[in-house]
Design a protein around this motif. Structure first.
Motif, short mmCIF file in Angstrom:
data_model
loop_
_atom_site.label_atom_id
_atom_site.label_comp_id
_atom_site.label_asym_id
_atom_site.label_seq_id
_atom_site.Cartn_x
_atom_site.Cartn_y
_atom_site.Cartn_z
N CYS A 1 0.88 -1.02 -0.20
CA CYS A 1 -0.08 0.00 -0.11
C CYS A 1 0.83 1.21 -0.03
N ARG A 2 1.93 1.30 0.75
CA ARG A 2 2.87 2.43 0.98
C ARG A 2 4.26 2.13 0.49
N VAL A 3 5.13 3.12 0.37
CA VAL A 3 6.33 2.87 -0.16
C VAL A 3 7.25 4.05 0.66
N PRO A 4 8.39 3.51 1.24
CA PRO A 4 9.37 4.52 1.45
C PRO A 4 9.93 5.55 0.42
N GLU A 5 9.90 6.63 0.85
CA GLU A 5 10.49 7.56 -0.41
C GLU A 5 11.69 7.31 -1.11
N ALA A 6 12.52 6.72 -0.35
CA ALA A 6 13.88 6.15 -0.76
C ALA A 6 13.77 5.03 -1.79
N MET A 7 12.87 4.07 -1.43
CA MET A 7 12.65 3.02 -2.33
C MET A 7 11.69 3.54 -3.58
N LEU A 8 10.85 4.49 -3.29
CA LEU A 8 10.33 4.93 -4.60
C LEU A 8 11.08 5.60 -5.67
N PHE A 9 12.13 6.48 -5.14
CA PHE A 9 13.20 7.01 -5.96
C PHE A 9 14.20 5.95 -6.70
N ASP A 10 14.52 5.18 -5.73
CA ASP A 10 15.51 4.25 -6.46
C ASP A 10 14.91 3.25 -7.67
N SER A 11 13.66 2.89 -7.45
CA SER A 11 13.05 2.42 -8.65
C SER A 11 12.32 3.18 -9.66
N ALA A 12 12.25 4.59 -9.39
CA ALA A 12 11.96 5.36 -10.46
C ALA A 12 13.17 5.59 -11.17
N ARG A 13 14.56 5.67 -10.56
CA ARG A 13 15.64 6.25 -11.33
C ARG A 13 16.10 5.04 -12.22
N ILE B 1 16.59 9.21 -15.52
CA ILE B 1 16.55 10.86 -15.69
C ILE B 1 17.01 11.43 -14.32
N PRO B 2 17.57 12.85 -14.21
CA PRO B 2 18.10 13.50 -13.10
C PRO B 2 17.19 13.37 -11.97
N ASP B 3 17.71 13.34 -10.78
CA ASP B 3 16.77 13.47 -9.66
C ASP B 3 16.01 14.75 -9.47
N ALA B 4 16.52 15.76 -9.91
CA ALA B 4 15.76 17.11 -9.91
C ALA B 4 14.48 17.02 -10.66
N VAL B 5 14.30 16.34 -11.76
CA VAL B 5 13.18 16.22 -12.50
C VAL B 5 12.36 15.28 -11.54
N LEU B 6 12.73 14.22 -11.18
CA LEU B 6 11.81 13.57 -10.28
C LEU B 6 11.43 14.05 -9.07
N GLN B 7 11.86 15.02 -8.45
CA GLN B 7 11.82 15.78 -7.17
C GLN B 7 10.56 16.62 -7.75
N ASP B 8 10.73 17.45 -8.72
CA ASP B 8 9.74 18.29 -9.20
C ASP B 8 8.28 17.37 -9.77
N ALA B 9 8.55 16.35 -10.39
CA ALA B 9 7.43 15.44 -10.64
C ALA B 9 6.59 15.07 -9.39
N LEU B 10 7.50 14.84 -8.15
CA LEU B 10 6.82 14.18 -7.11
C LEU B 10 6.06 15.31 -6.27
N ARG B 11 6.36 16.68 -6.22
CA ARG B 11 6.02 17.78 -5.85
C ARG B 11 4.51 18.07 -6.71
N THR B 12 4.74 17.98 -7.80
CA THR B 12 3.39 18.11 -8.62
C THR B 12 2.34 16.98 -8.30
N GLU B 13 2.78 15.80 -8.31
CA GLU B 13 1.86 14.94 -7.85
C GLU B 13 1.22 15.12 -6.43
N LEU B 14 2.15 15.44 -5.48
CA LEU B 14 1.62 15.52 -4.13
C LEU B 14 0.53 16.72 -4.11
N SER B 15 0.89 17.75 -4.85
CA SER B 15 0.09 19.09 -4.93
C SER B 15 -1.25 18.80 -5.48
N SER B 16 -1.40 17.64 -6.53
CA SER B 16 -2.48 17.46 -7.18
C SER B 16 -3.19 16.46 -6.38
N GLY B 17 -2.73 15.66 -5.37
CA GLY B 17 -3.30 14.62 -4.51
C GLY B 17 -3.58 13.28 -5.11
#
Length: 729
Positions: free
Chosen positions: A239-251, A256-272
């Motif tokens: 159901c849930r995933v530690p943030e580090a585990m999510l980023f490792d899998s996404a990389r 793609i660069p971490d900065a792009v992933l961080q921006d993408a996560l912020r967008t997804e969090l703000s959208s709900g």
């Protein structure tokens, strides 16, 4: 006939009639077809991917000839699609192939007699003329026209996908998901395919995205990649995933660069669409739907547990004595403790293996005077489990889906928090099978004034869907729990029950000795071929002869995997031929033939038909002209059109996961080192506990030893236990 090139590499076009579908894989679309290109020439073998195909259809292939060492000369198609024939004979065969809903050989002949080679134009341009044919009414006319339009749209989708370098096997599913506007929707956001269409993963959607110009570091691609990782983990039960585990899998997935992933996560969090729980290095991430489900379950548990007992304060000792007299049951100390706790608790979990008296506790509780006169509802996740509960208690029991009253008009349940169940006590059996999403639909429908008892074996396989609700409730320490371990005298004489508990404790199995019949056997076999041979023999001959059990109705083969030489697919082919080879003319879908008398299993929930994932039925009759089957599920007739057969599969053999919540008179389990990735203690334990009268394990001793000794499955990643502890402790 087309001339075959000598070099086998030149791209050519080949067209003809499908005389035989030698092989078709509905997951990948991979097909092996025998094509008639010229009536004076032998059939040709064509290999390639196609969305769907049946015998009698015209296909066109673009590819090249090759010489295969094993299979000889064959045409390998890079593009393979169904086309409309041009000759009168070809048109009639096309219509008679079952391509159009409701049209079989008889109607095809009448339509050709009426309109000849103009028949396709009539269907497309003047569909009202179809009513001129005897046997075609308004409903059948609509089916024919809809089928025609569907196949036209599928062809357009296939051309679009092919133009972007992607195979067309999933074209029909894409059309069903999006309709005629599929191409436009995919062009705007190709990644939605991986979210919406079963069988299309992120990489396939990504290939389309890249081909239409979406950049590798696009924010759209990054957001889709994060969502896909969470979706994939949820399909494994998390159901849930530690943030580090999510980023490792996404990389690893996106590169793609971490900065792009961080921006993408912020967008997804703000959208709900993604929800965060916790902070810093302890932050966990959820898909919004699973976050809502866990929070909904935790909230409902808190609400139910905090209410008043429906029967008020009673003398529980006196009530229990009266219940024992009424039910004529003598309880053990542990069972008495369980009933006393149930009478004094608003919410209770009862868990334990086979033969420990879970059903006896329920029957006794229902005999308590203060409970006997109350409104009591009994439920279970599957039809078979509900039927078994009803037989054990003498009361009506329903599946959870029927209990919640699914409404086909709104495609939702009628029973919910605003329209709760009318009950003072709800008892749910086989609760270990219930995932967090379904539990979040059930619990809000339980009135605050009602008591709730969840019964299940927490040591069985976890739910097929995400979450581990029963396990989390126990682990939270926030809910009263009765764990039964004592095997009662009558049950202790059963090798099935004794061995089930030995498996659960990682101990070697007891083997049958002596000449009398037993209820548990291990049949040693050293190779997959020997396992298959012995399995066919015991199912078709040995068990029916020695135990008098019917192979169709009373014997179920349970296997760890779906694919491979000992998987459900392969075993179904062998068992169908051995047990129902004379089933008459069959109807085909995705290369699988179905005949009268075949055993089948529903693979998805169909609320309109009231048939659910895991339900097993028997094909009672087939109407080849209409392309329709009638299947009996526990005596209830359900009708399927040929186009709906992707909802079912043969069930002579099914996976152990599919057997959860069911019980069969006899169970036969093949076990091999080929199953090594699946060899776990809870898998074999679940299989053995499905058998009521007889369990026969046929396999390699080493495979059984590995499975019993292996308990390496890591718990599911969930937050429900912590949420409950925070609310109730």
């Amino acid at each position: 006939m087309m001339q075959q090139p000598d070099n086998g590499t030149a791209q050519e076009r080949l067209s003809g009639v499908v005389e035989k579908v030698t092989f078709f894989n509905p997951e990948s679309g991979f097909s092996v077809l025998r094509l008639s290109v010229d009536e004076d020439e032998p059939l040709m073998t064509v290999v390639g991917c196609i969305a769907s195909v049946t015998e009698g259809q015209h296909v066109e292939a673009l590819g090249h000839w090759q010489d295969d060492r094993q299979w000889g000369r064959q045409f390998r198609a890079e593009s393979l699609s169904v086309i409309a024939p041009e000759s009168r004979e070809g048109m009639e065969r096309y219509l008679a192939s079952g391509m159009l809903g409701g049209v079989g050989p008889h109607l095809a002949s009448l339509m050709m007699s009426a309109w000849g080679t103009d028949v396709f134009r009539v269907i497309e341009k003047e569909p009202e003329r179809l009513r001129d044919i005897a046997g075609i009414g308004p409903k059948k006319q609509a089916r024919i026209v809809e089928s025609w339009r569907e196949h036209q749209a599928v062809r357009e989708i296939m051309m679009f996908l092919q133009s972007h370098g992607v195979g067309t096997a999933r074209a029909l599913k894409i059309y069903k998901a999006y309709g005629a506007g599929a191409v436009g929707l995919i062009t705007r956001d190709p990644y939605r395919l991986s979210r919406d269409v079963a069988g299309i993963g992120f990489r396939s959607a990504d290939a389309i995205a890249r081909s239409i110009g979406i950049a590798e570091d696009s924010p759209l691609r990054a957001r889709a990649g994060l969502g896909w990782v969470l979706q994939e983990l949820s399909s494994r039960g998390h159901c849930r995933v530690p943030e580090a585990m999510l980023f490792d899998s996404a990389r690893r997935l996106l590169q793609i660069p971490d900065a792009v992933l961080q921006d993408a996560l912020r967008t997804e969090l703000s959208s709900g669409r993604i929800v965060a729980d916790g902070e810093g290095g302890e932050r966990h991430l959820y898909l919004e739907a699973l976050w809502a489900a866990e929070q909904g379950v935790a909230s409902a548990i808190t609400r139910i547990a905090g209410g008043k007992l429906p029967w008020g304060r009673i003398d529980v000792e006196r009530s229990l004595r009266e219940a024992e007299e009424r039910s004529r049951l003598e309880l053990s100390p542990s069972q008495r403790e369980a009933v006393l706790l149930a009478l004094s608790s608003k919410l209770l979990v009862i868990t334990g293996g086979p033969g420990v008296g879970k059903t006896t506790i329920i029957r006794t509780l229902l005999s308590v005077p203060e409970v006997f006169g109350r409104k009591v509802l009994l439920a279970a996740p599957t039809g078979r489990a509900a039927k078994r509960l009803a037989e054990a208690t003498g009361r009506d029991a329903r599946t959870i889906h029927r209990l919640l009253e699914f409404d086909p008009a709104t495609y939702d349940f009628r029973r919910c928090s605003s329209h709760p169940l009318d009950t003072d006590l709800l008892i749910v059996d086989e609760a270990s099978m219930i995932d967090v999403v379904l539990m979040n639909r059930l619990l809000p429908a339980v009135p605050t004034g009602a008591a709730l008892i969840l019964v299940g074996d927490v040591d069985q396989l976890p739910p097929v869907g995400p979450g581990a609700v029963l396990s989390d409730l126990i682990a939270s320490g926030a809910v009263p729990v009765v764990r039964l371990t004592e095997i009662f005298r009558q049950a202790a004489s059963s090798l099935i029950i004794r061995n089930a508990h030995r498996i659960n404790h990682g101990e070697p199995l007891l083997h049958h000795e002596g000449g009398e019949l037993s209820d548990f056997y291990f049949v040693s076999a050293s190779t997959p071929e020997e396992i298959r041979r012995k399995l066919l023999q015991v199912v078709a001959e040995r068990i029916p002869e020695r135990f008098g059990l019917d192979p169709l109705q009373e014997i179920q083969v349970l296997t760890p995997m779906n694919k491979g030489p000992l998987g459900a697919q392969s075993l179904n082919t062998l068992l169908q031929e051995r047990l129902n080879g004379g089933g008459g003319k069959r109807i085909e879908r995705f290369g699988v033939g179905y005949g009268r008398g075949d055993k089948v299993i529903q693979t998805v929930n169909n609320y309109e038909k009231e048939v659910f994932n895991g339900d097993i039925g028997i094909i009672d009759s087939i109407d080849h002209e209409e392309g329709e089957l009638r299947v009996l599920f526990d005596g209830r007739e359900v009708r399927y059109l040929q186009a709906e057969l992707d909802e079912m599969a043969p069930a002579w053999a099914i996976t152990i996961h599919k057997s959860q919540g069911s019980e069969y008179p006899a169970v036969v389990v093949p076990l091999s080192m080929l199953h090594y990735p699946m060899l776990e203690r809870n898998l074999v334990y679940t299989a053995v506990t499905r058998g009521k009268k007889l369990v026969m394990v046929i396999g390699e001793p080493r495979a059984l030893q590995v499975a019993v000794g292996r308990c390496s499955s890591k718990g599911r990643l969930t937050g429900l236990a912590a949420a409950l502890s925070g609310r109730l402790c």
